[in-house]
Design a protein around this motif. Structure first.
Motif, PDB file in Angstrom:
ATOM      1  N   CYS A   9      58.873 -77.613  -1.629  1.00  0.00           N
ATOM      2  CA  CYS A   9      59.162 -77.140  -0.273  1.00  0.00           C
ATOM      3  C   CYS A   9      59.541 -78.318   0.614  1.00  0.00           C
ATOM      4  O   CYS A   9      58.879 -79.359   0.601  1.00  0.00           O
ATOM      5  N   ALA A  10      60.590 -78.162   1.403  1.00  0.00           N
ATOM      6  CA  ALA A  10      61.107 -79.251   2.236  1.00  0.00           C
ATOM      7  C   ALA A  10      60.693 -79.099   3.694  1.00  0.00           C
ATOM      8  O   ALA A  10      61.343 -79.643   4.576  1.00  0.00           O
ATOM      9  N   HIS A  11      59.589 -78.394   3.948  1.00  0.00           N
ATOM     10  CA  HIS A  11      59.186 -78.170   5.343  1.00  0.00           C
ATOM     11  C   HIS A  11      58.865 -79.481   6.053  1.00  0.00           C
ATOM     12  O   HIS A  11      59.414 -79.776   7.107  1.00  0.00           O
ATOM     13  N   SER A  12      57.970 -80.290   5.481  1.00  0.00           N
ATOM     14  CA  SER A  12      57.588 -81.532   6.151  1.00  0.00           C
ATOM     15  C   SER A  12      56.990 -82.504   5.154  1.00  0.00           C
ATOM     16  O   SER A  12      56.611 -82.133   4.036  1.00  0.00           O
ATOM     17  N   VAL A  14      58.407 -82.924  10.503  1.00  0.00           N
ATOM     18  CA  VAL A  14      58.955 -81.613  10.165  1.00  0.00           C
ATOM     19  C   VAL A  14      60.477 -81.689  10.100  1.00  0.00           C
ATOM     20  O   VAL A  14      61.118 -82.225  11.009  1.00  0.00           O
ATOM     21  N   ALA A  15      61.042 -81.150   9.023  1.00  0.00           N
ATOM     22  CA  ALA A  15      62.500 -81.166   8.865  1.00  0.00           C
ATOM     23  C   ALA A  15      63.065 -79.768   8.700  1.00  0.00           C
ATOM     24  O   ALA A  15      63.996 -79.378   9.395  1.00  0.00           O
ATOM     25  N   LEU A  43      60.621 -70.140   8.084  1.00  0.00           N
ATOM     26  CA  LEU A  43      59.764 -69.750   9.202  1.00  0.00           C
ATOM     27  C   LEU A  43      60.575 -69.071  10.298  1.00  0.00           C
ATOM     28  O   LEU A  43      60.129 -68.098  10.917  1.00  0.00           O
ATOM     29  N   ASP A  44      61.776 -69.583  10.548  1.00  0.00           N
ATOM     30  CA  ASP A  44      62.642 -68.996  11.568  1.00  0.00           C
ATOM     31  C   ASP A  44      63.193 -67.638  11.140  1.00  0.00           C
ATOM     32  O   ASP A  44      63.459 -66.771  11.987  1.00  0.00           O
ATOM     33  N   ALA A  46      54.865 -63.471   8.508  1.00  0.00           N
ATOM     34  CA  ALA A  46      54.000 -63.661   7.341  1.00  0.00           C
ATOM     35  C   ALA A  46      53.971 -65.106   6.866  1.00  0.00           C
ATOM     36  O   ALA A  46      53.071 -65.493   6.117  1.00  0.00           O
ATOM     37  N   LEU A  47      54.947 -65.917   7.278  1.00  0.00           N
ATOM     38  CA  LEU A  47      55.023 -67.300   6.832  1.00  0.00           C
ATOM     39  C   LEU A  47      54.472 -68.228   7.904  1.00  0.00           C
ATOM     40  O   LEU A  47      54.708 -68.037   9.100  1.00  0.00           O
ATOM     41  N   SER A  48      53.764 -69.251   7.467  1.00  0.00           N
ATOM     42  CA  SER A  48      53.229 -70.259   8.380  1.00  0.00           C
ATOM     43  C   SER A  48      53.099 -71.565   7.618  1.00  0.00           C
ATOM     44  O   SER A  48      52.997 -71.571   6.389  1.00  0.00           O
ATOM     45  N   PRO A  49      53.115 -72.702   8.319  1.00  0.00           N
ATOM     46  CA  PRO A  49      52.953 -73.987   7.632  1.00  0.00           C
ATOM     47  C   PRO A  49      51.536 -74.150   7.098  1.00  0.00           C
ATOM     48  O   PRO A  49      50.563 -73.749   7.743  1.00  0.00           O
ATOM     49  N   LEU A  50      51.430 -74.739   5.937  1.00  0.00           N
ATOM     50  CA  LEU A  50      50.141 -75.104   5.357  1.00  0.00           C
ATOM     51  C   LEU A  50      50.318 -76.472   4.720  1.00  0.00           C
ATOM     52  O   LEU A  50      50.864 -76.601   3.634  1.00  0.00           O
TER      53      LEU A  50
END
Length: 669
Positions: free
Chosen positions: A275-278, A283-284, A289-290, A296-300
């Motif tokens: 995953c390329a979230h952060s 954060v990238a 999420l958008d 239903a999606l959130s950062p973990l």
């Protein structure tokens, strides 16, 4: 006739379909059936009973009567047969005489054994919380309260017009709902200034003094406030305009049936490692999420996490994910690509023309049935493929379909969900840029239409010439591997096999440009890169990229302390993309004390420049600590602290033992 280990029972639906069973059997690579049934669901039902009693796996070429065949199998205590609709999708058509390749494709697809889809269980005891302003709340509560626990929450300012119920068999409160969390069977609403209804209310409903903020819980929520929703749409939360009587009746009826345990698919699967979230708090990528309409999606940590109880299976998160970390898992595994291959390969082998792959959801299937019942039906070379969510289709699926011989891919979406289609819309645009850039006439389209009469002209034209030869690769890996296989095939046989295609920002292919003056080769970008596109060198300061792995997530850009990285969206072909290309390289800096190379020259020079005025490095020799390797730095730091000796050529400090201290003590005494 057997296909995929299943006995195929073909019915002409009272002779309304022209079936060439010999050509059909040849297309499927099997023997013709012993009998083509005329009315298998009625006068010839005994033939089905006998077949199902034999214990054979059955595939019945009828979709309309699938419930009947399932019931007959249940009565015989036999496995439920597989049913496939060849009538509305092929046999009832103005071009039915040419539809044998499509019928073969549909049967071959139906014969595949799908991998079981993981599921999640939701439990509801039926308790309901009704939110609203006035009498409609009490009316709805009265209708629901006889069978379940009901709580009413009235918003402040409207309760004076209400008459207290003569018998209060429900919870009745006033308060301001602030926020909500949860899912079907476990909703929680935070309420400010909660006050209970006064039991002595007379004439008009009155409330006791507010007790402050409280949480109200319920399995189901009926929101009649007409105000902005507290939660994104999800199962068990019904938001209805109280003036819409039809919608209210529909909601009340549905609430009445939501008691017990319910299974729903575990729609998506997340591979957090890619995953390329952060990374490291930077954060990238927030595309999934958008895109998620249900929340239903959130950062973990560094990755996205999904609440499977909340997820509604919209699928847009999977379409926009550049790495393939989010995968739409219905059907599970590579079932979608197995179905795609079965449809296109069977149609082609049976002599079909350049096919249009018409991808639709369940609602679209109903429109296509209406088209066959009241119109000319589907053209012979339009192959329908029903999926759980068209919003989940990414460029991997679309480009695979083109490479496998679809002359055109038409994604038919429900107009009511047009706001959820940004991901597939981008995927369609990318697939067309690739096909056009390589000179292929094949293309993809996204159409949002539900009216059968309007759908007909959208699929009336013949498809452009398909890719030739068509690809036959098996999809065994993830999104990036699948994209690689499709792109390689499209480029290898392209009319215009260019080396590089320019893309748009946000497209999941490209490279980076490094500002040579700014980059210090600190390698922060290497450690942050989730697909391992960036790498160092074991023997010298060097930054390189393997372009085929780059997904343009931007983590390297946001992580770089010097702001030296620029993303370059493009699609490069050829073997060079799989080989490490050097972005910046320099000779290592050597320790001024022992001569060992230990860092890049740029980073030491930059650190020396920046720290030259810092208070920690004031004093003789302290700035030289930056220019030493980790071992010499420890020794030099010790020397400065214990003796303030010069760093170069100094004698090592004398070691003092306990015996030295005892002698010194005894001598003094």
């Amino acid at each position: 006739m057997k296909v995929g280990g299943k006995r195929v029972m073909v019915c002409s639906c009272e002779g309304t379909m022209p079936l060439d069973v010999k050509a059909l059997a040849k297309a499927l690579g099997t023997e013709p059936p012993e009998q083509v049934y005329f009315q298998l669901c009625r006068s010839q039902a005994d033939a089905f009973r006998q077949a199902v009693a034999s214990g054979e796996d059955l595939l019945v070429a009828c979709g309309q009567e699938a419930p009947l065949f399932a019931e007959l199998a249940r009565l015989a205590e036999a496995p439920e047969p597989t049913c496939v609709d060849i009538r509305d999708r092929a046999g009832w058509s103005a071009e039915a005489a040419r539809a044998t390749p499509k019928i073969a494709a549909l049967i071959n697809e139906a014969a595949l054994e799908p991998e079981p889809t993981p599921s999640v269980t939701l439990t509801s005891e039926g308790s309901v919380l009704i939110l609203g302003l006035g009498q409609e709340v009490l009316d709805a509560a009265r209708r629901l309260g006889a069978e379940r626990a009901v709580t009413c929450l009235l918003l402040p300012g409207h309760e004076s017009d209400l008459v207290p119920p003569a018998v209060r068999a429900l919870g009745l409160f006033r308060g301001k709902p602030l926020r909500a969390t949860g899912h079907l069977g476990a909703f929680k609403i935070s309420v400010a200034d909660l006050a209970g209804a006064s039991p002595s209310s007379r004439g008009a409903l009155a409330f006791e003094a507010a007790v402050g903020g409280r949480d109200l819980s319920a399995d189901l929520v009926l929101d009649l406030t007409g105000q902005p929703a507290l939660l994104a749409p999800r199962d068990g939360w019904f938001r209805v305009d109280p003036r819409d009587k039809v919608a209210l009746e529909r909601a009340l009826a549905e609430i009445g049936g939501l008691v017990g345990e319910f299974e729903k698919p575990r729609w998506i699967r997340i591979e957090a490692a890619i995953c390329a979230h952060s990374r490291n708090g930077q954060v990238a990528c927030t595309r999934c999420l958008d895109a998620c309409p249900s929340g239903a999606l959130s950062p973990l940590g560094d990755a996205a996490s999904v609440d499977a109880h909340v997820c509604g299976g919209h699928g847009s998160c999977a379409a926009v994910c550049p790495t393939g970390a989010i995968r739409f898992d219905v059907p599970a595994g590579n079932g979608l690509y197995n179905r795609l291959g079965a449809l296109l390969e069977t149609h082609r082998a049976a002599g079909g023309g350049s096919p249009v792959l018409l991808v639709h959801e369940e609602a679209g299937g109903e429109a296509l049935s209406a088209l066959s019942r009241f119109g000319d039906g589907l053209p012979a070379d339009v192959i329908p493929m029903q999926v759980a969510a068209v919003a989940a289709l990414g460029p991997d699926f679309l480009l695979s379909a083109l490479s496998k011989g679809a002359g055109e891919v038409v994604v038919l979406a429900d107009p009511a969900r047009r706001n959820d289609l940004d991901g597939v819309r981008s995927a369609v645009a990318l697939a067309n840029r690739v096909a056009e850039g390589l000179g292929w006439p094949c293309r993809t389209r996204l159409e949002t239409e539900a009216d059968p009469a309007a759908i007909a002209p959208l699929i009336a034209a013949r498809a452009p010439k398909a890719v030739d030869p068509a690809a036959e690769f098996l999809v065994l890996g993830g999104k990036r591997q699948t994209l690689g296989l499709a792109l390689t095939h499209l480029h290898r046989h392209a009319p215009n096999p260019v080396d590089v295609l320019a893309l748009e920002p946000g497209d999941p292919f490209g490279t980076i440009v490094v500002d040579q003056a700014k980059c210090t080769l600190c390698m922060a970008c290497v450690s942050a890169c989730p697909p391992h596109a960036l790498s160092g060198h074991p023997d010298k300061p060097s930054l390189g990229i393997q372009e085929v792995n780059c997904v343009q997530c931007g983590l390297c850009r946001v992580t770089c302390p010097e702001k030296a990285v620029t993303l370059v969206p493009r699609l490069a072909f050829g073997p060079d993309t799989r080989v490490r290309a050097v972005l910046k390289e320099e000779e290592p800096y050597q320790c001024i004390r022992c001569g060992k190379p230990f860092a890049s020259k740029s980073v030491i020079e930059r650190m020396t420049e920046r720290m030259s005025g810092h208070a920690m490095f004031k004093g003789t020799g302290k700035l030289d600590l930056i220019k030493m390797c980790e071992d010499c730095r420890v020794v030099a730091q010790y020397e400065l602290e214990v003796g303030n000796r010069p760093l170069a050529g100094a004698a090592p400090p004398v070691t003092r033992t306990t015996e030295d201290y005892l002698k010194e003590r005894d001598g003094k005494s």
